[in-house]
Design a protein around this motif. Sequence first.
Motif, short mmCIF file in Angstrom:
data_model
loop_
_atom_site.label_atom_id
_atom_site.label_comp_id
_atom_site.label_asym_id
_atom_site.label_seq_id
_atom_site.Cartn_x
_atom_site.Cartn_y
_atom_site.Cartn_z
N VAL A 132 -49.99 52.74 -17.16
CA VAL A 132 -50.52 51.83 -16.18
C VAL A 132 -51.07 52.52 -14.94
N GLU A 133 -51.97 51.87 -14.47
CA GLU A 133 -52.42 52.70 -13.21
C GLU A 133 -51.24 52.79 -12.17
N THR A 134 -51.43 53.42 -10.99
CA THR A 134 -50.62 53.60 -9.71
C THR A 134 -51.59 53.12 -8.54
N PRO A 135 -51.05 52.13 -8.04
CA PRO A 135 -50.18 50.93 -8.47
C PRO A 135 -51.15 49.86 -9.38
N THR A 136 -50.29 49.15 -9.92
CA THR A 136 -51.01 48.18 -10.88
C THR A 136 -50.69 46.74 -10.59
N TYR A 137 -51.25 45.98 -11.32
CA TYR A 137 -51.19 44.25 -10.92
C TYR A 137 -49.48 43.94 -11.53
N LEU A 138 -48.81 43.23 -10.39
CA LEU A 138 -47.42 42.88 -10.62
C LEU A 138 -47.27 42.05 -11.80
N GLY A 139 -48.23 40.98 -12.26
CA GLY A 139 -48.27 39.83 -13.12
C GLY A 139 -48.29 40.66 -14.53
N ALA A 140 -49.15 41.80 -14.87
CA ALA A 140 -49.16 42.47 -15.97
C ALA A 140 -47.38 43.15 -16.34
N ALA A 366 -44.23 47.71 -2.96
CA ALA A 366 -43.21 48.28 -4.17
C ALA A 366 -43.37 47.91 -5.39
N PRO A 367 -43.44 46.51 -5.22
CA PRO A 367 -43.25 45.82 -6.78
C PRO A 367 -44.67 46.07 -7.63
N PHE A 368 -45.64 46.57 -7.02
CA PHE A 368 -46.79 46.68 -7.72
C PHE A 368 -46.86 48.20 -8.51
N TYR A 369 -45.86 48.89 -8.29
CA TYR A 369 -45.41 50.11 -9.00
C TYR A 369 -44.58 50.18 -10.17
N ALA A 370 -44.93 50.65 -11.30
CA ALA A 370 -43.97 50.70 -12.50
C ALA A 370 -42.76 51.65 -12.25
N ASP A 371 -43.20 52.71 -11.35
CA ASP A 371 -42.08 53.51 -11.15
C ASP A 371 -42.38 54.33 -9.97
N GLN A 372 -41.62 55.02 -9.11
CA GLN A 372 -41.76 55.69 -8.04
C GLN A 372 -42.67 55.10 -6.96
N PRO A 373 -42.46 53.63 -6.41
CA PRO A 373 -43.19 53.12 -5.45
C PRO A 373 -43.07 53.96 -4.10
N PRO A 375 -43.16 53.19 -0.49
CA PRO A 375 -42.48 52.36 0.40
C PRO A 375 -43.48 51.84 1.46
N ARG A 376 -44.58 52.72 1.98
CA ARG A 376 -45.39 52.81 3.02
C ARG A 376 -46.38 51.56 2.61
N THR A 377 -46.70 51.23 1.50
CA THR A 377 -47.82 50.49 1.21
C THR A 377 -47.48 48.76 1.41
N LEU A 378 -48.67 48.07 1.72
CA LEU A 378 -48.57 46.77 1.58
C LEU A 378 -50.07 46.26 1.07
N ARG A 379 -49.92 44.82 0.60
CA ARG A 379 -51.19 44.37 0.35
C ARG A 379 -51.79 43.31 1.26
N LEU A 380 -52.89 43.01 1.48
CA LEU A 380 -53.38 41.90 2.46
C LEU A 380 -54.48 41.04 1.56
N SER A 381 -54.55 39.81 1.76
CA SER A 381 -55.23 39.02 0.94
C SER A 381 -56.18 38.41 2.20
N PHE A 382 -57.43 38.56 1.99
CA PHE A 382 -58.39 38.10 3.16
C PHE A 382 -59.09 36.57 2.93
N VAL A 383 -58.96 35.95 1.71
CA VAL A 383 -59.72 35.09 1.38
C VAL A 383 -59.61 33.70 1.74
N THR A 384 -58.06 33.53 2.25
CA THR A 384 -57.77 32.18 2.32
C THR A 384 -57.55 31.95 3.91
N SER A 385 -58.08 32.87 4.90
CA SER A 385 -57.95 32.88 6.28
C SER A 385 -59.43 32.88 6.98
N THR A 386 -59.36 32.03 7.99
CA THR A 386 -60.65 32.35 8.84
C THR A 386 -60.93 33.58 9.44
N PRO A 387 -62.07 34.16 9.90
CA PRO A 387 -62.29 35.47 10.64
C PRO A 387 -61.40 35.36 11.87
#
Length: 406
Positions: A132-140, A366-373, A375-387
Amino acid sequence: MNPTDSQQASPWRLAERAAAMNPSAIREILKITERPGILNFAGGLPSPETFPVAAMREACAAVLAEGSAVARASLQYAASEGLPELRQWVATEMGKQGARVSPDQVLITTGSQQGLDLVAKVLIDEGSRVLVETPTYLGALQAFTPMQPRFASVPSDEGGVSAQGLRDVLQKGELPRFIYLLPNFQNPTGRTQDEARRGQVLAVYRELGLPIVEDNPYGELWFDAPPPAPLLARWAEGVIYLGSFSKILAPGLRLGYVIAPPQLYPKLLQAKQAADLHTPGFNQRVVAEVIKDGFLDRHVPTIRARYKAQRDAMLAALDQHMAGLDVQWTRPVGGMFVWVTLPAGLNAQALLPQAVEAGMAFVPGAPFYADQPDPRTLRLSFVTSTPEQIERGMAMLAEVVRAAVS
């Protein structure tokens, strides 16, 4: 009845694969965001403003027209392979991207997540090696983990996996069952593999005979230019391709598809039959009715324009509010996500309660890593919020980070 009987040990014994199942970290976090007033950048949900409600209403009426044979067929059991019209549509669309696909290679699934589940059941044995990629899709990771594979993470950068990193990993063990990739606007990072990188890594895959599971739910959500041709178009016999109607129509329909080489298709079909017999026929016929006259050619550009404006708002807000904080982030050219790396020493999971208290929410990385996450990383989604909401949310996040580093 003895009142203590109900307190006795359960007679149920879980399978080992059930013990490996874990709840979705994202869906657990979404429970937090239900608090009133929280600006939610955690979910990976398409914007409901893009759902074509009127077109769906008209399609439902057409499918259920009184006395119609189509109406009766839509409410009956259906073929496990999927509606022929949809399978043909998928094959035709893939042909426009350079992939020669027969409708007989297309399996309609109950969301592309089911496609991941079917791939796992057909291809993974206990102890099988999966890249898998580093990081990868959690659902996979959730879909593959119950089959008890051994994950190996391939070093990845802004362009996805690197050819040298791939070779290094492959030298450390037996040939994996497959490598799982999201080349376009990846979840969670938003990165895209460019033409040069696709050629480099594909040469390694073909040289070593390493099969590819290519997941492309976001490929149509490009902002300025479409992404390069899919890997399927370059190595048809070595790629299983997954696609989805969730991001271009509506996720509630639970409609996806798998394109498989002829030698694999029968086993994926059998796994599908064991899982749910077939994807709901009514949903398939409604979607076929909606898209039959080129509707998506008119509809998807409106989604791209909306998401591009929201992407621009998030990048501008991050540029403004994170100045001087040693925070880094991706600059996606499509999709739904921005990937943020906090300063050294910070932990995104630990900062989440403080962010929620401030009024916004994100997904720790961290949950998007198969190993060795990381901890500094985070995901932001922009599509459900107004500017305006994006600007306020990024200001809140910056204040949380500023307080943590001070």
